[in-house]
Write a protein that holds these residues in place. Structure first.
Motif, PDB file in Angstrom:
ATOM      1  N   ASP A   1      -3.938  78.764  37.756  1.00 30.62           N
ATOM      2  CA  ASP A   1      -2.939  77.981  38.482  1.00 30.62           C
ATOM      3  C   ASP A   1      -2.274  78.819  39.555  1.00 30.62           C
ATOM      4  O   ASP A   1      -1.986  80.005  39.345  1.00 30.62           O
ATOM      5  CB  ASP A   1      -1.886  77.452  37.501  1.00 30.62           C
TER       6      ASP A   1
ATOM      7  N   ASN B   1       2.380  77.191  35.045  1.00 34.55           N
ATOM      8  CA  ASN B   1       1.974  75.919  34.465  1.00 34.55           C
ATOM      9  C   ASN B   1       2.788  75.631  33.199  1.00 34.55           C
ATOM     10  O   ASN B   1       2.681  76.380  32.215  1.00 34.55           O
ATOM     11  CB  ASN B   1       0.485  75.965  34.134  1.00 34.55           C
TER      12      ASN B   1
ATOM     13  N   ARG C   1       9.023  72.030  34.020  1.00 36.70           N
ATOM     14  CA  ARG C   1       8.214  71.521  35.134  1.00 36.70           C
ATOM     15  C   ARG C   1       7.418  72.693  35.714  1.00 36.70           C
ATOM     16  O   ARG C   1       7.596  73.837  35.282  1.00 36.70           O
ATOM     17  CB  ARG C   1       9.097  70.890  36.208  1.00 36.70           C
ATOM     18  N   THR C   2       6.570  72.400  36.688  1.00 40.07           N
ATOM     19  CA  THR C   2       5.808  73.465  37.348  1.00 40.07           C
ATOM     20  C   THR C   2       6.758  74.508  37.916  1.00 40.07           C
ATOM     21  O   THR C   2       7.750  74.177  38.576  1.00 40.07           O
ATOM     22  CB  THR C   2       4.943  72.887  38.467  1.00 40.07           C
TER      23      THR C   2
ATOM     24  N   THR D   1       5.390  79.573  42.592  1.00 42.40           N
ATOM     25  CA  THR D   1       4.033  80.050  42.844  1.00 42.40           C
ATOM     26  C   THR D   1       3.939  81.541  42.521  1.00 42.40           C
ATOM     27  O   THR D   1       4.925  82.287  42.615  1.00 42.40           O
ATOM     28  CB  THR D   1       3.626  79.847  44.309  1.00 42.40           C
TER      29      THR D   1
END
Length: 339
Positions: A89, A93, A107-108, A111
Motif C-alpha cells: 500500500d 492500510n 481510516r487510511t 502515505t
C-alpha cells in the motif's frame, strides 16, 4: 527438455543464448530450496505468502523460505527520507495497521512518502483487523504482533543471516501514474531501488516488476541485465498511462504489446497477467516470443492445476504451501498411460 522458469521455452536452450542469460538460467534452475519439488517451476510467495503470515513482513518472508519457495514476491515504496521499504500500500492500510497504542487505524493513514522511516516503523502490521472484510480470505494467517513495515535492506540481511544463497526476489515498484503525488516519481524510486540491490550484491537474484511500465523502461536503461516483469490487468490495459504510452487496442494480443514495450536489451522478459482470463493460446504465444509467463494471484488449488496444465512457468500465490503440495502430488503421480 525441461523449460527453465526464468527464461521461457526449451527453444532458448536448444538454440543457444548469450553468457549472461545462461548464467541467469543456471541460477534460476537452482533457486529452489531443497524442499521444493519442482526446480523448473517458479513458486512465488505473494507478499511473502499473506495467506499464512502477515503480508510483506520479515515473518512472512522467513516462513516462505522455510516452506521452500523459489521466489519472494514483494512490493516497495520510498519514505520521505528516501528509504526503500516493503509495502503493498502507498498509504497505511487500516485493514492491518495499528498505532503505537495498539488501536486500529480508523481510516487510511498517511502515505509512506510523507513519513520518515522512523515514523513508518512506529506502526504494527503484524495481524489482520478482525472488523475488516479484507482478512476473511486469509483466516489461516498466523498473527505476529510487533511486526513493522520492513526495509528492503532488512530483508536482504535476513536472507544472508539464514545463509540462503538461492532464494530470488520479485520486487514490484508501487507507482501509480494516475496518482503521482502518492509516491516517489519513477526515477527516484528506481534509482533508490537499484542502489539498494547493488549495495546488497543481490542483482543476480532480482526481477523488477510493475504495472507502471515507466519503471521497467528505466530499469532497461539503467540496469539492462535485470529481468523485467510486465504486470497486466484489464484496468491498466485500458489506460496507456500504465503501458508506456502504448495503446493495447493497437495490438492483437497482450503478449505482442509486452513485446513492443520491452523492445531492446538482452535481459529476460516476463509477462505477469491476472490469471482469471489467461488462455493456453496466450501462454503459447508468449513462449514463442521468448517470454516467461507468471500469472498472479492464484490461490485456489483448481486454478493452480488448470494453469499448470497450460504450461505456465510459475505461479504467484498467497498460499505457497498449497501450490507446493499440488506440485509434489503431480510429480508423484504416474504418467498418463502408466508409462
Amino acid at each position: 527438455m525441461k523449460r527453465t522458469f526464468l527464461h521461457g521455452t526449451a527453444r532458448w536452450l536448444a538454440g543457444g543464448c548469450c553468457p549472461c542469460l545462461l548464467a541467469g538460467m543456471l541460477l534460476a534452475g537452482g533457486a529452489a530450496q531443497a524442499a521444493t519439488p519442482a526446480r523448473d517451476l517458479d513458486l512465488q510467495a505473494h507478499r511473502g505468502g499473506r495467506g499464512l503470515a502477515p503480508e510483506n513482513t520479515l515473518a512472512a518472508f522467513a516462513n516462505a523460505m522455510a516452506l521452500g519457495v523459489t521466489t519472494l514476491e514483494l512490493d516497495i515504496g520510498l519514505t520521505a527520507d528516501d528509504v526503500v521499504v516493503i509495502s503493498h500500500d502507498t498509504a497505511l492500510n487500516p485493514d492491518h495497521t495499528r498505532d503505537a497504542t495498539g488501536a486500529w487505524l480508523p481510516r487510511t493513514g498517511p502515505t509512506l512518502r510523507s513519513m520518515t522511516l522512523a515514523q513508518v516503523q512506529g506502526y504494527d502490521v503484524g495481524r489482520l483487523n478482525p472488523a475488516s472484510n479484507y482478512g476473511k480470505p486469509f483466516a489461516s494467517q498466523k498473527p505476529r504482533d510487533g511486526e513493522r513495515i520492513p526495509t528492503l535492506a532488512a530483508l536482504f540481511a535476513l536472507v544472508r543471516e539464514r545463509g540462503d544463497g538461492k532464494i530470488r526476489f520479485n520486487i514490484e515498484t508501487k507507482v501509480d501514474p494516475t496518482r503521482p503525488d502518492d509516491t516517489a516519481a519513477p526515477e527516484s524510486m528506481v534509482h533508490a531501488l537499484l542502489a539498494e540491490i547493488d549495495k546488497a550484491g543481490m542483482a543476480q537474484r532480482v526481477t523488477i516488476q510493475s504495472f507502471d511500465w515507466r519503471t521497467l523502461a528505466l530499469v532497461g536503461r539503467w540496469a539492462p541485465q535485470l529481468p523485467r516483469a510486465y504486470l497486466t490487468t484489464a484496468r491498466t490495459l485500458r489506460d496507456s498511462r500504465w503501458t508506456l504510452g502504448l495503446s493495447a487496442a493497437d495490438f492483437a494480443t497482450t503478449p505482442l504489446l509486452v513485446q513492443a514495450a520491452s523492445a531492446g536489451g538482452n535481459a529476460p522478459v516476463i509477462w505477469s497477467p491476472a490469471f482469471n482470463n489467461l488462455t493456453a493460446a496466450q501462454v503459447r504465444q508468449a513462449h514463442a516470443l521468448h517470454m516467461t509467463v507468471l500469472p498472479w494471484t492464484v490461490n485456489r488449488r483448481a486454478d493452480m492445476a488448470r494453469l499448470l496444465d497450460m504450461g505456465v512457468d510459475g505461479l504467484i500465490t498467497d498460499f505457497p504451501d498449497v501450490l507446493r503440495d499440488l506440485v509434489r502430488e503431480r510429480e508423484a503421480a504416474p504418467p498418463a498411460g502408466g508409462g
